[in-house]
Design an enzyme around this catalytic site. Structure first.
Site, PDB file in Angstrom:
ATOM      1  N   GLY A 134      -4.801   6.706  -4.811  1.00 46.92           N
ATOM      2  CA  GLY A 134      -6.022   6.641  -5.605  1.00 46.92           C
ATOM      3  C   GLY A 134      -6.356   5.304  -6.211  1.00 46.92           C
ATOM      4  O   GLY A 134      -7.229   5.226  -7.067  1.00 46.92           O
ATOM      5  N   ASP A 190      -9.570  16.889   6.138  1.00 48.42           N
ATOM      6  CA  ASP A 190      -9.304  16.076   7.317  1.00 48.42           C
ATOM      7  C   ASP A 190     -10.566  15.284   7.662  1.00 48.42           C
ATOM      8  O   ASP A 190     -11.648  15.866   7.811  1.00 48.42           O
ATOM      9  CB  ASP A 190      -8.894  16.978   8.481  1.00 48.42           C
ATOM     10  CG  ASP A 190      -8.388  16.192   9.682  1.00 48.42           C
ATOM     11  OD1 ASP A 190      -8.520  14.952   9.680  1.00 48.42           O
ATOM     12  OD2 ASP A 190      -7.864  16.819  10.618  1.00 48.42           O
ATOM     13  N   LYS A 208      -9.084  -0.720   6.881  1.00 46.20           N
ATOM     14  CA  LYS A 208      -7.890  -1.476   7.257  1.00 46.20           C
ATOM     15  C   LYS A 208      -7.765  -1.524   8.770  1.00 46.20           C
ATOM     16  O   LYS A 208      -8.042  -0.541   9.464  1.00 46.20           O
ATOM     17  CB  LYS A 208      -6.637  -0.847   6.641  1.00 46.20           C
ATOM     18  CG  LYS A 208      -5.349  -1.573   6.998  1.00 46.20           C
ATOM     19  CD  LYS A 208      -4.140  -0.889   6.386  1.00 46.20           C
ATOM     20  CE  LYS A 208      -4.142  -1.036   4.875  1.00 46.20           C
ATOM     21  NZ  LYS A 208      -2.888  -0.499   4.281  1.00 46.20           N
TER      22      LYS A 208
END
Length: 329
Positions: A53, A91, A156
């Site tokens: 978080g 998901d 990323k």
């Protein structure tokens, strides 16, 4: 947690605890924002693969503090609550997750989608790069469902031999794609961040999570695109170059020379996968050597009868002569 090794080795880990961040990765997003002004004009943001978080913390302070801002955090794992952040445990490869995000925004698309997720690395760079590419494409796929035209996507990425194909895929949907390396990201790490601005999907494109953006059966020789199809993505370093080096070890007393005091983590992990191992270690039962005297007698194989001893007899003189004749060359 971090009382010795990490506290002494990683300065950003210590600063994250001292400043109340849940993880050192918060500095990566802050340094990306310093370079690209990611939060300018943003009122709705989505944090994919959000646990534990730290990026959601940054978003809640930068966007949620505006009053009208909304932040939605999505992760498969449970995450401790954060003020101003709506959490979805789901998901990112499921269409229902995208619909739930839009529902929280009252049908309005998001201005910013970020993803700092990464798979469990194996140390095999080719495998790790492929898994990270698939995770990035899953995040991109959900971004195509929730991101507004002109929006921004940050994820990323692991730099490797086949990264050109990922850049080409991103360039289809965004007018600007750059590769950024924050100062707080270790130089020894192959991680970087793809900063994609100006969301502009192709005409007639319909988002569909049932169709992957990148098929796993592609030709490896095609990955190194050349000629007009090759995408050259600029590489940008972020953060103050005079700031702390993430690969360097600093003394505990950084500024005023006062005595160092341990700072506990801002938020301990919730149901971590290593929780059972930690419990066994506290009880002294982790990797404990099992001694024979610790085993109950019932588990030891026993023989109903003792093994017979080998029979011995004295050879006669004639048998000795016969053996000598058989052994002679």
């Amino acid at each position: 947690m971090g009382r010795t090794s990490k506290d002494k080795r990683d300065v950003y880990y210590r600063l994250a605890k001292e400043n109340g961040w849940r993880a050192r990765s918060a500095f990566k997003l802050l340094q990306l924002d310093e370079e690209f002004h990611l939060f300018q004009g943003v009122t709705r943001a989505v944090d994919l693969c959000a646990a534990p978080g730290s990026w959601s913390q940054v978003l809640s302070q930068k966007i949620g503090g505006q009053g009208s801002g909304h932040v939605v955090a999505v992760d498969l794992q449970a995450m401790a609550p954060l003020p101003g952040v709506l959490q979805i445990q789901g998901d990112i490869t499921q269409l229902s997750t995208a619909k739930e995000i839009i529902q929280h925004f009252e049908g309005c698309p998001a201005d910013l989608v970020v993803c700092d997720g990464a798979p469990d690395v194996t140390g095999l760079h080719d495998v790790d790069e492929y898994m990270q590419a698939q995770l990035l494409l899953a995040a991109l796929n959900i971004a195509t469902h929730v991101l507004k035209p002109g929006g921004c996507f940050v994820a990323k990425i692991f730099r490797g031999r086949d990264v050109t194909l990922i850049y080409s895929q991103l360039r289809v949907f965004f007018s600007s794609v750059l590769c950024a390396k924050p100062r707080s990201s270790r130089n020894s790490s192959i991680e970087a961040f793809a900063v994609c601005q100006g969301y502009d999907p192709p005409e007639g494109f319909l988002p569909d999570l049932t169709k992957p953006l990148l098929d796993h059966s592609y030709d490896p020789d095609f990955n190194q695109l050349d000629g007009p199809t090759r995408i050259i993505v600029p590489f940008v370093t972020c953060g103050d170059l005079s700031a702390y080096d993430s690969d360097r070890s600093y003394p505990l007393d950084l500024e005023d020379g006062s005595e160092y005091k341990y700072t506990p983590p801002t938020q301990p992990p919730i149901s971590p996968p290593y929780q059972e191992a930690c419990t066994l270690k506290k009880k002294g039962r982790l990797a404990k050597e099992i001694r024979p005297q610790d085993c109950p007698i019932s588990t030891v194989d026993t023989l109903s009868q003792p093994l017979p001893l080998p029979q011995r007899r004295t050879l006669l003189a004639s048998e000795v002569e016969d053996n000598e004749m058989n052994c002679s060359p």
